[in-house]
Design a protein around this motif. Structure first.
Motif, PDB file in Angstrom:
ATOM      1  N   LEU A 156       0.840  -1.198   0.000  1.00 50.48           N
ATOM      2  CA  LEU A 156       0.000   0.000   0.000  1.00 50.48           C
ATOM      3  C   LEU A 156       0.878   1.253   0.000  1.00 50.48           C
ATOM      4  O   LEU A 156       0.604   2.214  -0.723  1.00 50.48           O
ATOM      5  N   ARG A 157       1.938   1.246   0.796  1.00 48.89           N
ATOM      6  CA  ARG A 157       2.848   2.393   0.847  1.00 48.89           C
ATOM      7  C   ARG A 157       3.465   2.654  -0.531  1.00 48.89           C
ATOM      8  O   ARG A 157       3.572   3.797  -0.967  1.00 48.89           O
ATOM      9  N   LEU A 160       0.690   4.148  -2.908  1.00 56.11           N
ATOM     10  CA  LEU A 160       0.323   5.534  -2.629  1.00 56.11           C
ATOM     11  C   LEU A 160       1.422   6.520  -3.010  1.00 56.11           C
ATOM     12  O   LEU A 160       1.154   7.711  -3.178  1.00 56.11           O
ATOM     13  N   TYR A 165      -1.018   7.104  -8.958  1.00 49.87           N
ATOM     14  CA  TYR A 165      -1.974   7.346  -7.873  1.00 49.87           C
ATOM     15  C   TYR A 165      -2.104   8.838  -7.601  1.00 49.87           C
ATOM     16  O   TYR A 165      -3.207   9.350  -7.402  1.00 49.87           O
ATOM     17  N   SER A 310      -8.133   1.965  -6.156  1.00 49.93           N
ATOM     18  CA  SER A 310      -7.003   2.323  -5.289  1.00 49.93           C
ATOM     19  C   SER A 310      -7.440   3.294  -4.196  1.00 49.93           C
ATOM     20  O   SER A 310      -6.863   3.296  -3.100  1.00 49.93           O
ATOM     21  N   LEU A 311      -8.455   4.123  -4.465  1.00 48.30           N
ATOM     22  CA  LEU A 311      -8.963   5.028  -3.432  1.00 48.30           C
ATOM     23  C   LEU A 311      -9.649   4.236  -2.319  1.00 48.30           C
ATOM     24  O   LEU A 311      -9.505   4.560  -1.133  1.00 48.30           O
ATOM     25  N   ARG A 314      -6.950   2.756  -0.273  1.00 47.72           N
ATOM     26  CA  ARG A 314      -6.290   3.769   0.547  1.00 47.72           C
ATOM     27  C   ARG A 314      -7.120   4.110   1.779  1.00 47.72           C
ATOM     28  O   ARG A 314      -6.594   4.197   2.895  1.00 47.72           O
ATOM     29  N   ASN A 315      -8.430   4.316   1.604  1.00 46.84           N
ATOM     30  CA  ASN A 315      -9.277   4.759   2.711  1.00 46.84           C
ATOM     31  C   ASN A 315      -9.286   3.751   3.857  1.00 46.84           C
ATOM     32  O   ASN A 315      -9.139   4.125   5.020  1.00 46.84           O
ATOM     33  N   LEU A 318      -5.212   2.832   5.143  1.00 53.04           N
ATOM     34  CA  LEU A 318      -4.495   3.686   6.093  1.00 53.04           C
ATOM     35  C   LEU A 318      -4.867   3.325   7.525  1.00 53.04           C
ATOM     36  O   LEU A 318      -4.018   3.363   8.434  1.00 53.04           O
TER      37      LEU A 318
END
Length: 408
Positions: A156-157, A160, A165, A310-311, A314-315, A318
């Motif tokens: 994920l890191r 992002l 992205y 991907s959003l 991310r939500n 995180l």
């Protein structure tokens, strides 16, 4: 620069929404503030964070100009710029309004809350829940759980921090009746780099994909609102994958039958991650036919759908990665996760690319030769820059001749 900002405000006296028209003539500002405001305007034109405007709210003033005055100002400034901040509201005294305060004004109830448009059921439940903190020290994760969360956090890191992205899927442009053309800020290489990472999180067969990380976190925190919200977010992600892509103006929505998941899969299995078999080729051609054979449109839809996924990642991601890091700290846990190649090798990308080096050396040689030609001509007005084109022409011709001699 003349800027116009129409702010929607809620009048608590009659509970009605009204408009407040604000203006700013940047020529009235000091040099530093004017430069900052005009830079903000330029950034907003390129799609940057529009909430940046809130820093300059106090500079705008309500004005009531006649049509002739307005026309004169627009002509004086060569045009009119506009400002818009999504989901920003004020009260009748020009004070910012939170969604909670808006709900209280509209309903008259101190316990009312206001949820944004598009809120899902899990969002509503979380907003109404008693948000007890998660006692991480009382939670126990298995070695397999830690491994899943560790690799998910790593990937994920990486995702992002990718160019795709950050800059998004680009846009479609069409002139007249011509077919749409895809334009992106990122390169094909940067898209491929993103897909490599995205695929690890997207594919359900991967050891530490997004849905597996959601399952671990939700199971470990199922008695707490944040765990239930994350579970709902994962379910929402899966539901959206089965729906059609977002409606586009170039083709009727009723003509599109393929799902978001089908679109992602056909691109992964025909263009990026695999060489296609006959079934995937047929699926790709079916998708292309449903958008009227518009190749650029189908590619843009794929990029947009992938970016929207991907959003979602991310939500929820995180929250999951923050939980993982705090769990490891609280329990002194270690997770044998192989770091990303870039993290282990910070020198990657340090060296100058061959093309950049050749361009730099050419410009240096052009500058030196232009100065020599200027000196030989007796230093006429215009300086060495006057001979830059001639110098470049000589050097490029010489370089081409050298390559031709080598070829022979």
């Amino acid at each position: 620069m003349l800027l116009f900002w129409r702010i929607r405000y809620l009048d608590s006296r009659d509970r009605e929404f009204k408009d407040r028209d604000l203006w700013l003539d940047t020529s009235t500002l000091d040099a530093v503030t004017r430069a900052a405001v005009e830079l903000c305007s330029a950034r907003n034109d390129s799609g940057s964070n529009r909430r940046e405007w809130l820093r300059y709210r106090q500079l705008f003033r309500e004005e009531r100009w006649s049509d002739s005055e307005m026309q004169a100002l627009v002509e004086q400034h060569g045009g009119l710029g506009s400002v818009f901040v999504h989901d920003y509201f004020e009260d009748e005294n020009s004070q910012p309004l939170s969604s909670k305060r808006m709900a209280e004004i509209l309903t008259g109830s101190p316990t009312a809350i206001l949820l944004p448009a598009g809120a899902r059921q899990h969002d509503v439940e979380y907003a109404l829940a008693d948000k007890r903190p998660i006692p991480i020290e009382q939670i126990t994760l298995s070695a397999d759980d830690l491994r899943i969360l560790g690799y998910f956090s790593r990937d994920l890191r990486e995702m992002l921090s990718s160019a795709f992205y950050r800059d998004g899927p680009g846009s479609l442009h069409s002139v007249g009746n011509g077919p749409p053309e895809l334009r992106t800020a990122v390169t094909d290489e940067e898209i491929r780099s993103f897909i490599t990472i995205f695929r690890r999180l997207y594919m359900t067969k991967e050891p530490a994909g997004f849905l597996k990380a959601v399952e671990v976190f939700s199971r470990a925190t199922s008695d707490y609102p944040l765990g239930r919200w994350c579970e709902g977010s994962g379910a929402d992600y899966q539901h959206e994958l089965q729906e059609k892509p977002w409606l586009v103006p170039f083709v009727g929505h009723e003509n599109v039958r393929f799902s978001r998941k089908r679109l992602i899969d056909v691109f992964l299995y025909t263009r990026y991650a695999h060489q296609p078999d006959a079934t995937r080729e047929r699926q790709y051609r079916d998708c292309l036919a449903e958008v009227g054979g518009r190749q650029a449109l189908l590619t843009w839809l794929f990029l947009r759908v992938m970016w929207e996924c991907s959003l979602h990642m991310r939500n929820a991601g995180l929250i999951i990665t923050d939980f993982f890091n705090r769990y490891c700290e609280a329990h002194g846990a270690t997770c044998a996760v192989l770091a990303s190649v870039a993290h282990e090798n910070p020198g990657i990308g340090y060296l100058e690319k061959k093309e950049d080096r050749e361009r730099r050396l050419l410009e240096k040689a052009v500058s030196q030769l232009a100065s020599q030609l200027w000196e030989e001509a007796g230093r006429p007005e215009g300086g060495p820059a006057k001979y830059a084109a001639e110098a470049r022409s000589h050097l490029l011709a010489e370089s081409l001749g050298a390559r031709e001699r080598e070829a022979r």
